[in-house]
Design an enzyme around this catalytic site. Structure first.
Site, PDB file in Angstrom:
ATOM      1  N   HIS A 122       0.889  -1.168   0.000  1.00  0.00           N
ATOM      2  CA  HIS A 122       0.000   0.000   0.000  1.00  0.00           C
ATOM      3  C   HIS A 122       0.919   1.208   0.000  1.00  0.00           C
ATOM      4  O   HIS A 122       1.516   1.542   1.023  1.00  0.00           O
ATOM      5  CB  HIS A 122      -0.896  -0.013   1.241  1.00  0.00           C
ATOM      6  CG  HIS A 122      -1.815   1.174   1.333  1.00  0.00           C
ATOM      7  ND1 HIS A 122      -3.163   1.056   1.546  1.00  0.00           N
ATOM      8  CD2 HIS A 122      -1.576   2.508   1.235  1.00  0.00           C
ATOM      9  CE1 HIS A 122      -3.710   2.272   1.578  1.00  0.00           C
ATOM     10  NE2 HIS A 122      -2.764   3.166   1.401  1.00  0.00           N
ATOM     11  N   ASP A 150     -10.185  -4.354  -3.637  1.00  0.00           N
ATOM     12  CA  ASP A 150      -9.947  -3.710  -2.339  1.00  0.00           C
ATOM     13  C   ASP A 150     -11.256  -3.637  -1.546  1.00  0.00           C
ATOM     14  O   ASP A 150     -11.551  -2.631  -0.881  1.00  0.00           O
ATOM     15  CB  ASP A 150      -9.319  -2.321  -2.502  1.00  0.00           C
ATOM     16  CG  ASP A 150      -8.678  -1.828  -1.205  1.00  0.00           C
ATOM     17  OD1 ASP A 150      -8.706  -2.564  -0.192  1.00  0.00           O
ATOM     18  OD2 ASP A 150      -8.165  -0.690  -1.198  1.00  0.00           O
ATOM     19  N   HIS A 187     -17.554  -1.224   5.491  1.00  0.00           N
ATOM     20  CA  HIS A 187     -17.875  -0.678   6.815  1.00  0.00           C
ATOM     21  C   HIS A 187     -19.398  -0.592   6.862  1.00  0.00           C
ATOM     22  O   HIS A 187     -20.054  -0.610   5.814  1.00  0.00           O
ATOM     23  CB  HIS A 187     -17.254   0.711   7.003  1.00  0.00           C
ATOM     24  CG  HIS A 187     -15.757   0.705   6.936  1.00  0.00           C
ATOM     25  ND1 HIS A 187     -14.953   0.244   7.960  1.00  0.00           N
ATOM     26  CD2 HIS A 187     -14.904   1.104   5.958  1.00  0.00           C
ATOM     27  CE1 HIS A 187     -13.681   0.363   7.623  1.00  0.00           C
ATOM     28  NE2 HIS A 187     -13.617   0.878   6.406  1.00  0.00           N
TER      29      HIS A 187
HETATM   30  O1  DOR Z   1      -9.627   2.758   2.500  1.00  0.00           O
HETATM   31  C1  DOR Z   1      -9.055   1.774   2.944  1.00  0.00           C
HETATM   32  N1  DOR Z   1      -9.715   0.881   3.702  1.00  0.00           N
HETATM   33  N2  DOR Z   1      -7.761   1.599   2.688  1.00  0.00           N
HETATM   34  C2  DOR Z   1      -7.037   0.629   3.299  1.00  0.00           C
HETATM   35  O2  DOR Z   1      -5.854   0.549   3.066  1.00  0.00           O
HETATM   36  C3  DOR Z   1      -7.671  -0.268   4.275  1.00  0.00           C
HETATM   37  C4  DOR Z   1      -9.110  -0.360   4.028  1.00  0.00           C
HETATM   38  C5  DOR Z   1      -9.875  -1.002   5.168  1.00  0.00           C
HETATM   39  O3  DOR Z   1      -9.442  -2.073   5.610  1.00  0.00           O
HETATM   40  O4  DOR Z   1     -10.885  -0.461   5.593  1.00  0.00           O
HETATM   41 ZN    ZN Z   2      -6.888  -2.723   1.013  1.00  0.00          ZN
END
Ligand code: DOR
Ligand code: ZN
Length: 416
Positions: A171, A283, A287
């Protein structure tokens, strides 16, 4: 032997073929005609290799209110993904061999698709030998999980990876280039974590990588891409290809590295189409709706995407904006090569992981369609083309667009 027929993507082009999958789940034969008492004919639908998503955060164990392995891998399957590579910022974080083994034990029998696991060693001096991990993840800057390391530690991890022959996924954002003020909207967030932070960090990787096998995660702009050294690989996310800071989705679009300008996005799309980017990785970082409804500065960064990456890209094929060999390479073949696993190509000896898709079957992308546990997607309402059937090692895991299986996904990899 199970025989699956259709218009198969084989050696770079579509051909009417039959694929024979043996009892172990491997492809045993590919022929014009194969006979068996277990034949499934998909007519003129396309049969592509199952997608390999190099970069997901399934939140299990520890953060199951956001996502868990059964729910995340079901969404993956619905979106045509048959292997996921899960990031180490779970709770407890996967920073040691013991934590990795415990995570592997906790996930056993709970996945609908195959999976590999990453580890994030915190100090090079203690870089453990990791039998169950296929790769290391290095965070150069803070993000969910606080696993960032210094450049010094990163060098130690890179040296250890050379001995252990492990891939290192980076990253790449240099926190020294972040501004002091937090952004209050998507554009502000991009200004707080600017492109130069990414370009500088990729430059650092290029300088210190030595003989390590390095993969740069989520490039967001052509400047970062230009800094990726020859011999290293890189990925782009669907959100950096399909969304930018003008999209009116507030903190739902807050992610690290950030969404960039429409112009950056256009340039990235052109670079992707022309083959300058190895892989698309989601990715997937869900949440909850409540967490993402906090004031922008307080909302956590990250957004879900494992179930929508392939459908969004497949839709672009139909629109004539992307060609099929480029898509298959980016979502299946190259990611499997980067991880060093026997997936990602329809070929004798590979696992019988297949996606069956009809390009005419266009639907709205919704969180409900992909059964996201978090209940939202930043791509809500965009058009996608979802697979009708998905096979994992020859077994049906998606039928008529719905996930129908639980638990047969396996941990892959861990050579040393
Ligand atoms: O926006 C992000 N969320 N970037 C990251 O590197 C980790 C990820 C997360 O795990 O929520
Ligand atoms: Zn990530």
């Amino acid at each position: 032997m199970r025989v699956i027929s259709g218009r198969v993507f084989f050696r770079g082009r579509l051909e009417p073929l039959s694929i024979g999958i043996d009892e172990t789940g491997q492809i045993a034969a590919i022929k014009k005609v194969l006979r068996s008492d277990d034949e499934i004919d998909h007519g003129d639908s396309l049969i592509l290799p199952g997608c390999v998503d190099l970069h997901v955060h399934m939140r299990d164990p520890g953060l199951r209110h956001k996502e868990d392995f059964p729910s995340g891998t079901r969404s993956a399957a619905i979106g045509g993904v048959t292997t996921v590579a899960d990031m180490p910022n779970t709770v407890p974080a996967v920073t040691t061999a013991m934590a990795l083994d415990e995570k592997a034990a906790a996930l056993r029998g709970r996945a609908s698709v195959d999976y590999v696991l990453y580890a994030a060693p915190q100090s090079g001096a203690a870089v453990p030998r990791l039998a169950n991990a296929v790769a290391f993840k290095v965070f150069m800057a803070e993000s969910t999980g606080n696993l960032e390391v210094t450049v010094g530690h990163m060098e130690e991890i890179l040296r250890a990876s050379e001995t252990q022959r492990k891939l290192v996924v980076v990253h790449a954002e240099d926190p020294g280039k972040f501004t002091k003020v937090e952004g209050r909207d998507l554009k502000g967030h991009a200004e707080a974590r600017p492109k130069v932070a990414e370009e500088t960090a990729v430059g650092t990787v290029a300088r210190i990588r030595g003989r390590a096998k390095v993969h740069v995660a989520h490039v967001t702009c052509v400047g970062a891409l230009d800094a990726v050294p020859a011999g290293a690989t890189c990925e782009v996310t669907p959100h950096h290809l399909f969304l930018d800071w003008l999209r009116p989705i507030g903190a739902q679009g807050k992610v690290n590295p950030p969404l960039r300008s429409p112009r950056d996005r256009d340039e990235l799309w052109d670079a992707f189409r022309s083959g300058r980017i190895d892989a698309v990785a989601s990715d997937h970082a869900p949440h909850t709706v409540e967490e993402k409804s906090l004031p922008f500065e307080e909302a956590p960064a990250g957004l879900p995407g494992v179930g929508t990456a392939f459908p969004l890209l497949m839709r672009r094929i139909r629109a004539g904006e992307l060609d099929l060999p480029r898509l298959v390479s980016a979502v299946a073949t190259r990611p499997a090569e980067i991880l060093g696993i026997a997936k990602g190509t329809i070929e004798v000896g590979r696992d019988g992981d297949l996606v069956v898709v009809d390009p005419r079957n266009i639907e709205a992308v919704t969180a409900k369609r992909v059964r996201y546990k978090c209940g939202w997607t930043p791509f809500e309402g965009m058009e996608g083309c979802f697979p009708g059937t998905v096979y994992l090692r020859g077994e049906t895991i998606v039928d008529d667009g719905e996930a129908i299986s639980d638990g047969q996904g396996r941990l892959i990899g861990g050579s040393s």
